[in-house]
Design a protein around this motif. Structure first.
Motif, PDB file in Angstrom:
ATOM      1  N   ALA A  90       0.838  -1.208   0.000  1.00  0.00           N
ATOM      2  CA  ALA A  90       0.000   0.000   0.000  1.00  0.00           C
ATOM      3  C   ALA A  90       0.871   1.256   0.000  1.00  0.00           C
ATOM      4  O   ALA A  90       0.564   2.238  -0.687  1.00  0.00           O
ATOM      5  N   ALA A  91       1.978   1.216   0.755  1.00  0.00           N
ATOM      6  CA  ALA A  91       2.899   2.362   0.774  1.00  0.00           C
ATOM      7  C   ALA A  91       3.548   2.548  -0.591  1.00  0.00           C
ATOM      8  O   ALA A  91       3.654   3.673  -1.095  1.00  0.00           O
TER       9      ALA A  91
ATOM     10  N   ILE B 268       4.173   5.438  -5.743  1.00  0.00           N
ATOM     11  CA  ILE B 268       4.222   5.390  -7.211  1.00  0.00           C
ATOM     12  C   ILE B 268       3.146   6.286  -7.809  1.00  0.00           C
ATOM     13  O   ILE B 268       3.373   7.012  -8.776  1.00  0.00           O
ATOM     14  N   ASN B 269       1.966   6.260  -7.198  1.00  0.00           N
ATOM     15  CA  ASN B 269       0.870   7.098  -7.672  1.00  0.00           C
ATOM     16  C   ASN B 269       1.235   8.583  -7.556  1.00  0.00           C
ATOM     17  O   ASN B 269       0.989   9.371  -8.474  1.00  0.00           O
ATOM     18  N   ASP B 270       1.854   8.958  -6.429  1.00  0.00           N
ATOM     19  CA  ASP B 270       2.287  10.350  -6.253  1.00  0.00           C
ATOM     20  C   ASP B 270       3.402  10.699  -7.247  1.00  0.00           C
ATOM     21  O   ASP B 270       3.460  11.820  -7.761  1.00  0.00           O
TER      22      ASP B 270
ATOM     23  N   THR C 264       8.147   6.193  -0.567  1.00  0.00           N
ATOM     24  CA  THR C 264       7.583   4.916  -0.107  1.00  0.00           C
ATOM     25  C   THR C 264       7.702   4.799   1.410  1.00  0.00           C
ATOM     26  O   THR C 264       6.760   4.375   2.089  1.00  0.00           O
ATOM     27  N   VAL C 265       8.857   5.211   1.947  1.00  0.00           N
ATOM     28  CA  VAL C 265       9.041   5.205   3.405  1.00  0.00           C
ATOM     29  C   VAL C 265       8.070   6.198   4.040  1.00  0.00           C
ATOM     30  O   VAL C 265       7.391   5.889   5.018  1.00  0.00           O
ATOM     31  N   TYR C 266       7.982   7.388   3.460  1.00  0.00           N
ATOM     32  CA  TYR C 266       7.078   8.424   3.965  1.00  0.00           C
ATOM     33  C   TYR C 266       5.618   7.975   3.909  1.00  0.00           C
ATOM     34  O   TYR C 266       4.831   8.278   4.801  1.00  0.00           O
ATOM     35  N   ALA C 267       5.256   7.218   2.876  1.00  0.00           N
ATOM     36  CA  ALA C 267       3.864   6.779   2.702  1.00  0.00           C
ATOM     37  C   ALA C 267       3.401   5.848   3.818  1.00  0.00           C
ATOM     38  O   ALA C 267       2.197   5.679   4.033  1.00  0.00           O
TER      39      ALA C 267
END
Length: 199
Positions: free
Chosen positions: A59-60, A65-67, A82-85
């Motif tokens: 999910a992250a 990737i979407n952002d 990805t880490v931030y997500a």
């Protein structure tokens, strides 16, 4: 053991490569490479004890990737994103402290998004094999749940324990919590991640 994963609703050229390591001996070196901005080490290096399931990790990656595709990155690149997500709040520094690799990290989840044509499963496998000193294990829920620090995860996401019900016995797995409890936690965590930035 590096797995190639094609996420739904993501262009096929943006393959996600994932690997999971236990008993990592050189986490400090990996962190140094990130802090130095070494582009050879452009990965999402995640402390695997902060992840509860494959779905949580994916999910992250999906959000990052979407952002990335929609020009909405808040951090340096899709890997740091990805880490931030994973974070339930908008504090980027706190996200890296909580979820990113630290000098004391023993179990490491590594994610790499193929943003360039030369990034392949073979190149990622070779680079990680040359640079990570640890035991590679399958990226699957069973492996992750052996690693997850449930109390730490609950604290990060501010999840209070459910009220105890009289006469309700819990059958726990190796991780110390039942499958139903893990699923319930996962739903709450994914909800917290999805709501971040919505307020």
């Amino acid at each position: 053991m590096v797995q190639a994963i094609q996420l739904a609703h993501i262009p096929s050229d943006l393959t996600l490569f994932v690997a999971l390591y236990r008993d990592v001996k050189n986490a400090a070196f990996l962190r140094e490479q990130l802090l130095a901005g070494n582009t050879d080490f452009e990965y999402a290096f995640i402390d695997a004890s902060t992840v509860i399931s494959t779905k949580h990790a994916l999910a992250a990656a999906f959000r990052a990737i979407n952002d990335y595709l929609n020009d909405r990155l808040k951090s340096r690149n899709v890997h740091s994103e990805t880490v931030y997500a994973l974070s339930p709040n908008n504090n980027i520094g706190e996200a890296f402290r909580r979820f990113g690799v630290s000098e004391t990290t023993k179990d490491l989840l590594v994610m790499k998004i193929a943003t360039q044509i030369q990034i392949t499963q073979e190149s990622v496998t070779r680079h990680l094999g040359d640079n990570i000193q640890g035991e590679e294990v399958p990226f699957e829920d069973r492996s992750i749940q052996d690693i997850s620090d449930i109390n730490r995860i609950k604290k990060i996401y501010k999840i209070a324990p459910p009220p105890a019900r009289k006469g309700n016995k819990q059958v726990a797995g190796d991780s110390g919590i039942s499958k139903d409890q893990t699923s319930n936690l996962e739903v709450q965590i994914l909800g917290a991640m999805a709501l971040r930035g919505a307020t």
